[in-house]
Design an enzyme around this catalytic site. Structure first.
Site, short mmCIF file in Angstrom:
data_model
loop_
_atom_site.label_atom_id
_atom_site.label_comp_id
_atom_site.label_asym_id
_atom_site.label_seq_id
_atom_site.Cartn_x
_atom_site.Cartn_y
_atom_site.Cartn_z
N LYS A 187 0.84 -1.20 0.00
CA LYS A 187 0.00 0.00 0.00
C LYS A 187 0.87 1.24 0.00
O LYS A 187 1.47 1.60 1.01
CB LYS A 187 -0.93 0.05 1.21
CG LYS A 187 -2.07 1.07 1.01
CD LYS A 187 -2.67 1.57 2.29
CE LYS A 187 -1.98 2.81 2.79
NZ LYS A 187 -2.12 4.00 1.89
N GLU A 234 9.66 2.37 10.52
CA GLU A 234 10.65 3.45 10.34
C GLU A 234 9.88 4.75 10.37
O GLU A 234 9.14 5.07 9.45
CB GLU A 234 11.40 3.27 9.00
CG GLU A 234 12.70 4.06 8.94
CD GLU A 234 12.57 5.36 8.16
OE1 GLU A 234 12.28 6.40 8.82
OE2 GLU A 234 12.76 5.34 6.95
N CYS A 294 12.85 11.96 6.29
CA CYS A 294 12.70 11.59 7.70
C CYS A 294 13.97 11.84 8.50
O CYS A 294 13.92 12.13 9.69
CB CYS A 294 12.26 10.14 7.82
SG CYS A 294 13.33 8.98 6.95
N GLU A 335 8.46 17.42 14.13
CA GLU A 335 8.94 17.18 12.77
C GLU A 335 8.13 18.03 11.79
O GLU A 335 6.91 17.90 11.69
CB GLU A 335 8.80 15.70 12.42
CG GLU A 335 9.40 15.35 11.07
CD GLU A 335 9.34 13.87 10.77
OE1 GLU A 335 10.31 13.36 10.18
OE2 GLU A 335 8.34 13.22 11.13
#
Length: 493
Positions: A178, A253, A287, A387
């Site tokens: 996905k 992750e 990331c 973030e």
């Protein structure tokens, strides 16, 4: 406009949800393709196909490593033959400069070839054990996990897809994949190549739709043996909760707020250039981005001056024309990043440069943001703690090594970090104290298929890439062989 199909049980099919997703070129705001969203029944069909292919048909699972590796090599060759088309599609769909998309696709080729070779290398082990039960040999055997659900983000659609698909397939699993609904076009091309490569029916299945619906279904399903996810920490937490139903294996992750620690003895120009790479590569939608610069106080003013000069000279524009920076992935994400910039101003950080939408030339309708630098930041600020996932960097200062380490580790995340210094002893000492899974000394961002990738703390569980990436998609079985005839003799009749 072409309406794309998804791929389930060896065939390209129309989604049955009745919902059509529109792919938008973030450089222009224009629609470039349509994709059918999958319904719950489509996803259940994909799960059933993967389950049948693994537990009943067993063709891929039972194939010898050399033959399976040959198929992976064929996939790598097909990707290489279509590199330019895939990269252009990725650039238009995601917004990254074309050269970066080309590098991603090239890395994907290498990734498939690496795992094709790795599964042919010596592995497993035989152990000498005590003789309490006679002469025994204990063997370690690696087996595929089973049916794996792989969920990926929008920032590196093709490459991160391959990071999961290549080792999962190399290990002999069957998968349901996905991708993010934001960026599906390059992945659709990859599944065309899977079809050309002749993967057995049901081994690879593609489902498209919102993570809150489809992702949760995959994580909850008792017919799925493993789920891996790359994305935000909040979503990762929800996947952990959903996966607890059958205690399935998970790999995560997740997010990062990575420190880039710069000591005054380092070369100024080199530190600036690597800091640019650390935060502005891929528009900061990375990331492991070096979004927190922590710099020795005596060097800060000179660094900030040069850093801002370089940032203001960056070219911004249509990603197919290879500017320094392209647009952010979507209008909503651009607005989220701009909201963080406003929060930084409100909290008292000093805006050095950028901080606004870029609309010059042909960029008026795209989702561009100028590279943004905030100085005089403190650890309690929102822009330092959360973030942002965009071209926004914060600057803090330190005077002692101990203070630098404390600032670097003052985060919930632990994905990446870097140290810049000419003192090798100090570099090794400080890098060992930074609680992060991916670290660099005197550079920022290089990564390699052969080395493990993953984080500490709230940045995830497990590792991708390298031999560890293959092990993620394997179970380890212990086999004990009795070489002594007769009964064990540990009890009396």
């Amino acid at each position: 406009m072409t309406k794309n199909k998804t791929y389930i049980d060896g065939s390209f099919i129309d989604g049955t949800s009745g919902v059509t997703l529109t792919s938008i070129n973030p450089a222009t705001g224009e629609a470039i393709a349509e994709v059918e969203e999958n319904s719950i029944s489509d996803v259940e069909r994909a799960i059933a196909a993967a389950k049948r292919s693994f537990y009943k048909d067993r063709t891929w699972r039972d194939m010898d490593a050399q033959s399976r590796g040959d198929v992976l090599l064929k996939i790598a060759d097909l990707i290489e033959e279509n590199l330019e088309e895939i990269a252009k599609t990725e650039s238009m769909d995601n917004g990254k400069p074309l050269r970066e998309a080309e590098a991603d696709v090239d890395d994907a080729v290498h990734c498939f070839r690496y795992y094709a070779g790795l599964i042919r290398a010596p592995h497993e082990g035989v152990y000498e054990v005590n003789g309490n039960f006679g002469t025994m040999h204990t063997y370690e055997v690696r087996e595929p996990v089973g049916v794996c659900a792989l969920i990926t983000p929008w920032n590196f659609p093709f490459l991160m897809g391959v990071w999961k698909l290549a080792p999962a397939l190399a290990a002999g699993n069957s998968v349901i994949f996905k991708p993010s609904s934001e960026t599906v076009l390059s992945i659709l091309k990859l599944f065309e190549l899977f079809d050309q490569a002749g993967l057995p029916k049901g081994v690879v299945n593609l489902v498209i739709g919102p993570g809150g619906k489809i992702g949760n279904l995959l994580a909850e399903s008792k017919d799925i043996d493993m789920v891996t996810f790359t994305g935000s920490t909040a979503v990762g937490q929800s996947i952990m909760r959903a996966a607890a139903g059958n205690v399935k294996k998970i790999g995560l992750e997740l997010g990062g707020k990575s420190p880039n620690v710069i000591f005054a003895d380092t070369d100024l120009e080199s530190a600036v250039e690597w800091a640019m790479m650390g935060i502005f590569f891929n528009q900061g939608e990375v990331c492991c981005a070096g979004s927190r610069i922590i710099i020795e106080k005596s060097m800060k003013d000179a660094f900030v001056k040069r850093f801002a000069e370089r940032a203001e000279k960056m070219t911004i524009g249509n990603p197919l024309e290879n500017p320094d920076m392209g647009p952010l992935v979507s209008k909503k994400h651009m607005e989220d990043v701009l909201a963080y910039i406003e929060a930084g101003k409100a909290e008292g950080a000093t805006l050095v440069c950028g901080g606004e939408r870029y609309t010059e030339g042909g960029c008026a309708d795209g989702y561009f943001i100028r590279p943004t630098i905030f100085d005089n930041c403190t650890s309690d600020m929102k822009i330092v703690r959360e973030e942002i996932f965009g071209p926004v960097v914060t600057i803090q200062t330190f005077e002692t090594e101990e203070e630098a380490i404390e600032l670097a580790n003052d985060t919930d995340y632990g994905l990446a970090g870097a140290v810049f210094t000419n003192d090798v002893t100090r570099a090794m000492r400080v890098i060992k104290e930074i609680r992060a899974g991916i670290t660099w000394i005197n550079c920022y961002n290089p990564s390699f298929t052969e080395a493990p990738w993953g984080g500490y703390k709230m940045s995830g569980i497990g590792r991708e890439l390298g031999s560890h990436g293959l092990e993620e998609y394997q179970e380890i079985k212990q086999i004990n062989l009795n070489l002594t005839p007769g009964a064990p003799g540990w009890y009396e009749n």
